[in-house]
Design a protein around this motif. Structure first.
Motif, mmCIF file in Angstrom:
data_model
loop_
_atom_site.group_PDB
_atom_site.id
_atom_site.type_symbol
_atom_site.label_atom_id
_atom_site.label_comp_id
_atom_site.label_asym_id
_atom_site.label_seq_id
_atom_site.Cartn_x
_atom_site.Cartn_y
_atom_site.Cartn_z
ATOM 1 N N ILE A 164 15.025 -32.560 -66.052
ATOM 2 C CA ILE A 164 14.309 -31.538 -65.275
ATOM 3 C C ILE A 164 15.295 -30.667 -64.499
ATOM 4 N N SER A 165 15.180 -29.354 -64.656
ATOM 5 C CA SER A 165 15.884 -28.415 -63.779
ATOM 6 C C SER A 165 14.843 -27.655 -62.963
ATOM 7 N N ILE A 166 15.312 -27.058 -61.865
ATOM 8 C CA ILE A 166 14.425 -26.325 -60.949
ATOM 9 C C ILE A 166 14.806 -24.849 -60.986
ATOM 10 N N ALA A 167 13.808 -23.966 -61.025
ATOM 11 C CA ALA A 167 14.102 -22.528 -61.047
ATOM 12 C C ALA A 167 13.127 -21.768 -60.155
ATOM 13 N N THR A 168 13.530 -20.550 -59.803
ATOM 14 C CA THR A 168 12.662 -19.724 -58.949
ATOM 15 C C THR A 168 11.647 -18.922 -59.744
ATOM 16 N N ASP A 169 11.871 -18.760 -61.072
ATOM 17 C CA ASP A 169 11.093 -17.785 -61.828
ATOM 18 C C ASP A 169 11.371 -16.399 -61.236
ATOM 19 N N GLY A 170 10.575 -15.395 -61.568
ATOM 20 C CA GLY A 170 10.829 -14.040 -61.061
ATOM 21 C C GLY A 170 9.972 -13.709 -59.855
ATOM 22 N N LYS A 171 10.222 -12.544 -59.257
ATOM 23 C CA LYS A 171 9.394 -12.129 -58.125
ATOM 24 C C LYS A 171 7.986 -11.749 -58.580
ATOM 25 N N SER A 172 7.765 -11.718 -59.877
ATOM 26 C CA SER A 172 6.413 -11.557 -60.410
ATOM 27 C C SER A 172 5.525 -12.754 -60.070
ATOM 28 N N SER A 173 6.120 -13.865 -59.681
ATOM 29 C CA SER A 173 5.323 -15.048 -59.358
ATOM 30 C C SER A 173 5.962 -15.853 -58.230
ATOM 31 N N ASN A 174 6.609 -15.155 -57.304
ATOM 32 C CA ASN A 174 7.242 -15.869 -56.195
ATOM 33 C C ASN A 174 7.412 -14.901 -55.024
ATOM 34 N N ASN A 175 7.494 -15.442 -53.819
ATOM 35 C CA ASN A 175 7.661 -14.553 -52.665
ATOM 36 C C ASN A 175 9.109 -14.143 -52.453
ATOM 37 N N ASN A 176 10.053 -14.900 -52.994
ATOM 38 C CA ASN A 176 11.438 -14.452 -53.021
ATOM 39 C C ASN A 176 12.177 -15.226 -54.099
ATOM 40 N N LEU A 177 13.470 -14.933 -54.263
ATOM 41 C CA LEU A 177 14.266 -15.601 -55.300
ATOM 42 C C LEU A 177 15.361 -16.448 -54.668
ATOM 43 N N ASN A 178 15.151 -16.805 -53.397
ATOM 44 C CA ASN A 178 16.126 -17.604 -52.666
ATOM 45 C C ASN A 178 16.062 -19.049 -53.166
ATOM 46 N N PHE A 179 17.156 -19.515 -53.747
ATOM 47 C CA PHE A 179 17.136 -20.845 -54.364
ATOM 48 C C PHE A 179 17.009 -21.953 -53.320
ATOM 49 N N LEU A 180 17.603 -21.751 -52.147
ATOM 50 C CA LEU A 180 17.475 -22.744 -51.076
ATOM 51 C C LEU A 180 16.018 -22.865 -50.637
ATOM 52 N N ASP A 181 15.339 -21.727 -50.552
ATOM 53 C CA ASP A 181 13.906 -21.769 -50.234
ATOM 54 C C ASP A 181 13.150 -22.539 -51.310
#
Lengths: 404, 404
Positions: B304-321
């Protein structure tokens, strides 16, 4: 105070239907005179300003914070209430030292994240002066704690001193109140005395309740981790719980007490609490200390407020962050409906629980409100959700009609 | 490149035991020469600097981002995949306009939040130049999409053009790769062609898979919301799914494909994926679009890896968040153990999934690492957890030994 009108692209009234005024506004002095269409109010009153791509809503109420622990970053252990309380006993003194600057920063963090009113749990009185002179509207909960019978008199007189000191600072924005630490830590002699006092003087009360499974086991069976805590840490031999859960709840019958956490309360206990009191949930704190969050479906939403707790059990005291993490923590709930409920819990419902005359943009309510920039909010039909996702810090905050 | 030594209070090696070096360091040029005690390495090499109250760890890998959608804040509807995809079809063009500046900011947001490597899903090639000239190590996934048989030739040649353009920019830091959009949106003629190409040229592949229950219903029964999507939005009559789930998975047999989301994949399907591929989970995106997060216990953590996806489906692209929200989203898991797993998923495990020579501070690995200030980290025995709670932005980031 001169009447002003402030308008915004979206005005969240925070009434129970969660109505939103498009290009709405409020007219206000210390109180709100009227909420309505910006153009209409601008024609009727002087001093009207409109803010594009902004949300105007009641200021948040953060009903449970331990400001005195604001120095903490990494000193306490998370992942189990037992480990956490042990680390509190070990490292508390270091964290409490020189806490004035950290308390000031925590107050600023409240205002920046749109909080206008707080319920401050004060264990030592360290936060009294700073909170009294802050812009915040404060329920100042002087806390009583102590289970050793030989210390009861000393602890009560220390508590009374702090309560009296807070009464001398009382204003319409600084309201002396009483917190009982918890059923596992307050001797019943103390509990009875302070509850009588609260009833006599009509003071608001708050209590930590069934935060951990260890607490439940202790109250039910006088066994488990708290047994060794009493014997080894508090040096009390043959300790037994001083209450059953039912006896403890009975002390608060008919009172509008704030029961904080309630993670391990069962349905009957929650119903008993909700008769005249309410529940405060601290999602991040609960997750970090007890690996559990409150079941939002267990009681009516109107009975739940959301709080950050202190930095003793949270990574920050930013109320917007608390709402955002809560949105993602309850990840099976419809995000728009949950967002509306969370915003009402943080305004309207919390105001009712704390008996504050705010939390809704409505005639005669205190003019406690906040303005946030939310880029492209006019493009959204899911305003409450997009607000929680994107609100960063307040652009303006007003408390009793005064801007801070 | 000259050898340097950088030391910090805590060095997270991100090996499988999650070993932490106290007052540790790495010696490096383009590659890591050695990880060990700061004093020892400082005596052995020149140019040694130590950073107090800092954490040094491998740079994060964010394996699934749609940079092209970085203009979005509020244009899309959350709470259901059907509503979201409808809003994408309606508002996509507006969001994609003039996206260069937003792409630059998104790249900066990656670096600031400690990301050194990304898996970029490029639907149109808008992000190609900016990513190629950025400091990031990029798997550049040229995406193929299209289910209308009459458009297959055009779509394939458009895809080939983008792939060829990306090959011209290829460096050791910019790696042309292939994304298939999803089983519901890629015609099998296209799927077969690009998979053959990927095998022939040994290109990495990525695919969205079983993100929604609507997708599962479509693949299993050719019915439900996608039926009307095909007929009304795509104007394709009598549409049927072009694959069974098993047929689609069979296309990727023996390949190290990244399967993104997999929220509605069952145990057998996940096992099939994990034979030679792996899963990428995007917790915030999944919560917002599908009110569900991936079951972390359904497959081994290493897959399993973790990703932010795009801002099309997220409030930001901050990986720490993303890591912080994930910590609070999986709120019943022990927070320290979960934090270690999340950090490994974002470094070591992701590097294995993406076949990158980084993600661990170990001899001969690329010198891709980040330094963060974490106040009072030396006071903690729960370093991984406190890191996730308190990391704000990178102090230094190195990629292939070069500081950016």
């Amino acid at each position: 105070m001169k009447t002003k009108v402030i308008g915004a692209s979206k005005v969240f009234l925070c009434n129970e239907n969660f109505d939103i005024l498009e290009n709405g506004a409020i007219a206000f002095n210390e109180k709100i005179l009227e909420a309505g269409d910006f153009q209409t109010l601008a024609s009727k009153y002087q001093n009207a300003t409109f803010y594009e791509q902004r949300v105007l809503l009641p200021s948040f109420i953060n009903p449970h914070i331990h400001f005195e622990f604001s120095n903490n970053t990494t000193a306490f252990i998370y992942g189990g209430f037992d480990k956490w309380l042990t680390s509190i006993m070990q490292n508390r003194d270091t964290i409490l030292q020189d806490n004035t600057q950290a308390i000031k920063e925590a107050i600023k963090e409240q205002l920046e994240s749109g909080v206008g009113s707080v319920g401050a749990i004060s264990s030592y009185g360290d936060d009294m002066i700073e909170l009294a002179k802050s812009p915040l509207k404060v329920l100042f909960f002087n806390e009583i704690i102590g289970s050793n019978p030989s210390a009861v008199d000393f602890l009560y007189s220390n508590f009374l001193e702090r309560l009296e000191a807070s009464k001398k600072l009382a204003t319409k924005k600084f309201i002396p109140s009483i917190a009982l630490h918890s059923p596992y830590s307050v001797h019943y002699i103390l509990a009875k005395k302070v509850i009588e006092l609260a009833k006599r003087e009509n003071l608001k009360t708050s209590v930590h309740f069934l935060e951990s499974h260890q607490e439940r086991e202790w109250l039910e069976k006088s066994s488990g981790w708290f047994k060794s805590f009493y014997e080894q840490t508090l040096k009390l031999k043959d300790a037994k719980s001083l209450y059953t859960i039912q006896d403890f709840l009975a002390l608060f019958e008919g009172m509008d007490t704030l029961f904080v956490h309630c993670l391990f309360a069962n349905k009957e206990e929650l119903q008993s609490i909700c008769k005249s009191g309410s529940v405060i949930s601290c999602p991040r704190s609960n997750r970090l200390l007890n690996n559990k969050i409150f079941n939002l479906d267990s009681i009516p939403s109107e009975k739940i407020s959301i709080a950050t707790d202190g930095k003793s059990s949270n990574n920050n005291l930013n109320f917007l962050d608390e709402l955002r993490y809560t949105l993602f923590a309850y990840n099976t709930k419809d995000p728009l409906e949950l967002s509306k409920t969370l915003l009402l819990s943080s305004t309207n419902f919390a105001a009712k629980a704390l008996k504050l005359n705010n939390g809704i943009l409505q005639k005669n309510k205190d003019a406690d409100f906040t303005l946030f920039e939310i880029p492209n909010i006019t493009a959204s039909s899911q305003e409450a959700l997009q607000f929680i996702l994107h609100a960063k810090k307040k652009e303006k905050i007003f408390i009793n009609g005064e801007e801070f």
